[in-house]
Write a protein that holds these residues in place. Structure first.
Motif, PDB file in Angstrom:
ATOM      1  N   VAL A 109       0.833  -1.212   0.000  1.00 59.67           N
ATOM      2  CA  VAL A 109       0.000   0.000   0.000  1.00 59.67           C
ATOM      3  C   VAL A 109       0.870   1.265   0.000  1.00 59.67           C
ATOM      4  O   VAL A 109       0.532   2.266  -0.621  1.00 59.67           O
ATOM      5  CB  VAL A 109      -0.940   0.002   1.233  1.00 59.67           C
ATOM      6  N   HIS A 110       2.004   1.190   0.708  1.00 60.40           N
ATOM      7  CA  HIS A 110       2.881   2.357   0.836  1.00 60.40           C
ATOM      8  C   HIS A 110       4.249   2.063   0.213  1.00 60.40           C
ATOM      9  O   HIS A 110       5.281   2.264   0.838  1.00 60.40           O
ATOM     10  CB  HIS A 110       3.037   2.742   2.316  1.00 60.40           C
ATOM     11  N   GLY A 111       4.195   1.590  -1.025  1.00 62.82           N
ATOM     12  CA  GLY A 111       5.424   1.115  -1.677  1.00 62.82           C
ATOM     13  C   GLY A 111       6.370   2.191  -2.168  1.00 62.82           C
ATOM     14  O   GLY A 111       7.550   1.932  -2.365  1.00 62.82           O
ATOM     15  N   ASP A 112       5.862   3.411  -2.362  1.00 61.95           N
ATOM     16  CA  ASP A 112       6.745   4.483  -2.852  1.00 61.95           C
ATOM     17  C   ASP A 112       6.336   5.835  -2.251  1.00 61.95           C
ATOM     18  O   ASP A 112       5.379   5.929  -1.482  1.00 61.95           O
ATOM     19  CB  ASP A 112       6.751   4.529  -4.382  1.00 61.95           C
ATOM     20  N   ARG A 113       7.081   6.870  -2.625  1.00 59.51           N
ATOM     21  CA  ARG A 113       6.894   8.197  -2.055  1.00 59.51           C
ATOM     22  C   ARG A 113       5.506   8.750  -2.357  1.00 59.51           C
ATOM     23  O   ARG A 113       4.914   9.435  -1.522  1.00 59.51           O
ATOM     24  CB  ARG A 113       7.978   9.114  -2.630  1.00 59.51           C
ATOM     25  N   ALA A 114       4.992   8.446  -3.529  1.00 63.33           N
ATOM     26  CA  ALA A 114       3.671   8.940  -3.937  1.00 63.33           C
ATOM     27  C   ALA A 114       2.556   8.351  -3.065  1.00 63.33           C
ATOM     28  O   ALA A 114       1.477   8.910  -2.966  1.00 63.33           O
ATOM     29  CB  ALA A 114       3.426   8.598  -5.401  1.00 63.33           C
ATOM     30  N   HIS A 115       2.823   7.204  -2.422  1.00 59.55           N
ATOM     31  CA  HIS A 115       1.830   6.561  -1.551  1.00 59.55           C
ATOM     32  C   HIS A 115       2.273   6.588  -0.089  1.00 59.55           C
ATOM     33  O   HIS A 115       2.157   5.609   0.644  1.00 59.55           O
ATOM     34  CB  HIS A 115       1.586   5.121  -2.017  1.00 59.55           C
TER      35      HIS A 115
END
Ligand SMILES: [Cu+2]
Length: 150
Positions: A133-139
């Motif tokens: 769900v929080h795999g990158d900076r955008a998330h």
């Protein structure tokens, strides 16, 4: 004499049941793969590592809130071949579905619950524990922990 015959049959029945159960559990262990999973029922002493889901949150001058999720600690180390039990407590964030790159390991960490992940690596390297769900900076990530095996 008749009693003895029945007893022998009963014994054979339980032996057959035992063989079937052993085969089924062996099949499950093989299916799980040997790279990163081991028998959780084992009585041997296994090192524990404890991790939490963390959130950094702040309010900007303009009133806008910004946040980021992380695994804490963000890096853990294992010896090659070592068996470790990783306990992950869900503190911040409702749910964190995760997987470990290069393995068959995946699961979910929920708020207020503890997820136990058995770790056992036979190959050196750095394995990434990634929240889907929080795999990158955008998330609001990257919510990625590094498992260093050497
Ligand atoms: Cu997450």
């Amino acid at each position: 004499m008749k009693f003895l015959v029945i007893k022998k049959e009963t014994l054979l029945f339980f032996l057959a049941v035992g063989v079937v159960l052993a085969s089924i559990s062996a099949w499950f262990m093989l299916k799980a793969g040997d790279t990163a999973v081991f028998n959780q029922l084992s009585k041997e002493k296994i090192r524990e590592i404890h991790m939490v889901t963390a959130e950094f949150k702040t309010k900007m001058k303009n009133g806008k809130e910004i946040e980021a999720y992380r695994w804490d600690p963000g890096t853990i180390s294992l010896e090659k071949g070592e068996k470790v039990r990783l306990f992950i407590s869900g503190i911040n964030g409702e749910e964190h579905p995760f997987y470990i790159e290069g393995t068959k390991i995946k699961g979910i960490v929920k708020k207020g619950e503890e997820t136990v992940v058995p770790l056992h690596f036979n190959k050196e390297g750095t394995y990434r524990l990634i929240c889907e769900v929080h795999g990158d900076r955008a998330h609001n990530g990257p919510m990625i922990a590094y498992i260093v095996v050497d």
